[in-house]
Design an enzyme around this catalytic site. Structure first.
Site, mmCIF file in Angstrom:
data_model
loop_
_atom_site.group_PDB
_atom_site.id
_atom_site.type_symbol
_atom_site.label_atom_id
_atom_site.label_comp_id
_atom_site.label_asym_id
_atom_site.label_seq_id
_atom_site.Cartn_x
_atom_site.Cartn_y
_atom_site.Cartn_z
ATOM 1 N NE ARG A 47 31.651 33.772 23.938
ATOM 2 C CZ ARG A 47 31.881 32.657 23.237
ATOM 3 N NH1 ARG A 47 31.779 31.470 23.822
ATOM 4 N NH2 ARG A 47 32.218 32.719 21.958
ATOM 5 C CE LYS A 137 40.918 43.982 32.306
ATOM 6 N NZ LYS A 137 40.140 42.972 33.048
ATOM 7 C CE LYS A 220 39.496 45.580 37.045
ATOM 8 N NZ LYS A 220 38.368 45.310 36.151
HETATM 9 P P1 13P Z 1 37.023 40.645 39.279
HETATM 10 O O1 13P Z 1 36.292 41.818 39.837
HETATM 11 O O2 13P Z 1 36.190 39.397 39.136
HETATM 12 O O3 13P Z 1 38.334 40.398 39.972
HETATM 13 O O4 13P Z 1 37.391 40.989 37.782
HETATM 14 C C1 13P Z 1 37.888 42.233 37.494
HETATM 15 C C2 13P Z 1 38.692 42.121 36.257
HETATM 16 O O5 13P Z 1 38.413 42.761 35.285
HETATM 17 C C3 13P Z 1 39.847 41.245 36.278
HETATM 18 O O6 13P Z 1 40.650 41.541 35.185
#
Ligand code: 13P
Length: 340
Positions: A47, A137, A220
């Site tokens: 990772r 986030k 988002k």
């Molecule tokens: P994806 O673009 O793969 O949907 O992931 C975005 C993300 O941060 C999901 O929490």
């Protein structure tokens, strides 16, 4: 710097025309699934090597303004001993951190979920800040069925997102608010529209009640798309039209940027859809950009597969997807750019 100035300067660094956010914050089970697809074991060393490689991509800051990391990556270093948040800063990229602790079923609302992690959040944020993170986030997850999400699910998830965002702003961390409406299922695009509109109305109402400052947060969201098992596939123009309609109805103009998740769209679809959205956005008040994980990383992981000799090719894949999505942010992408 006081908290408000700190928030504003982070927003100024993140919200840049032609750039978006790389989500590299997969939790332990999710990154294990992604690595397994290329026959790679999810060890801490793999990772670390993988996420160092992403951020070491030459000039990746041309198209990426922010990176969302998972907790352990904040303390990881490159082979040369540079901490990843510092490497990001050297590339002109703001480092952020996923702070939620995943979701569980929401009691009393069968089929809905609720995300954990509010307890002790302010203290954790202060530590992440010391480690170099400037934004955070948090993801709430909504599955679509004929009866989900329920009214209770919509309310409870909105409340949680708002509490998280208010705590972030109180310590000078820009919150990315992520209400992810899943692509799974056979629902129509109109059913997706209906759910996202209801979810986002509730989210912004809760954000307002909790005193969250819209100018210093990012949204988002999912795009408005039919379920992945639905027989009819919408065109990028239909997706763009419905996504913009729903955003205009639910997101205050004070929010500086909307950074979509890719949610299981293919890399090319996610780019084409973002491009259509920007082509049709007219004088939309927000930047419309990306915060993709899978749609940026899928070709990179396939190309890398854990082998040092593949690093240059894998980085070229990341640079290409970032560049194409940067073009899509400006409404300047076309599918023939895929072959260059
Ligand atoms: P994806 O673009 O793969 O949907 O992931 C975005 C993300 O941060 C999901 O929490």
């Amino acid at each position: 710097m006081n908290t408000h100035n700190e928030l504003q300067s982070t927003i100024a660094d993140l919200v840049v025309k032609g750039k978006g956010i790389l989500a590299a914050d997969e939790s332990a089970p999710t990154i294990a699934k992604r690595f397994k697809a290329v026959n790679l074991e999810s060890t801490e060393e793999n990772r670390r090597a993988y996420r160092s490689m992403l951020l070491e991509t030459p000039n990746i800051g041309d198209y990426i303004s922010g990176v969302i990391l998972f907790e352990e990556s904040l303390t990881h270093t490159t082979d040369n001993g540079i901490p990843l948040p510092q490497l990001a800063a050297q590339q002109g990229i703001v480092a952020g951190i996923k702070v939620d602790k995943g979701f569980l079923p929401l009691a009393g609302a069968a089929g809905d979920n609720i995300t954990q992690g509010l307890d002790g959040l302010a203290e954790r944020l202060l530590l992440y800040k010391e480690q170099g993170a400037r934004f955070a986030k948090w993801r709430e997850v909504y599955a679509i069925s004929p009866t989900n999400p329920t009214c209770l699910g919509i309310e409870a998830n909105a409340e949680t997102l708002a509490r998280y965002a208010a705590i972030c702003q109180s310590v000078g961390m820009v919150p990315i608010v992520e209400p992810e409406v899943l692509l799974d299922g056979s629902h129509s695009i109109d059913r997706c529209y209906e759910v996202i509109e209801a979810v986002q109305h509730a989210v912004f109402h809760a954000l307002y009640r909790h005193g969250v400052i819209f100018e210093t947060m990012l949204l988002k969201p999912s795009m408005v798309i039919q379920g992945k098992d639905h027989p009819m596939k919408a065109t990028p123009e239909e997706i763009a039209e419905k996504t913009l309609k729903e955003l205009r109805r639910t997101v205050p103009a004070a929010v500086p940027s909307i950074n979509f998740l890719s949610g299981g769209q293919t890399p090319a679809e996610a780019t084409a859809n973002l491009n259509a959205i920007n082509s049709m956005a007219g004088n939309a008040p927000w930047l419309l950009s990306f915060s993709y994980a899978r749609a940026l990383q899928e070709p990179v992981l396939q190309s890398w597969a854990g082998k040092a000799e593949n690093v240059t090719a894998a980085q070229a894949e990341l640079y290409k997807r970032a560049k194409l999505n940067g073009a899509a942010q400006l409404g300047q992408y076309s599918s023939d750019m895929e072959n260059n």
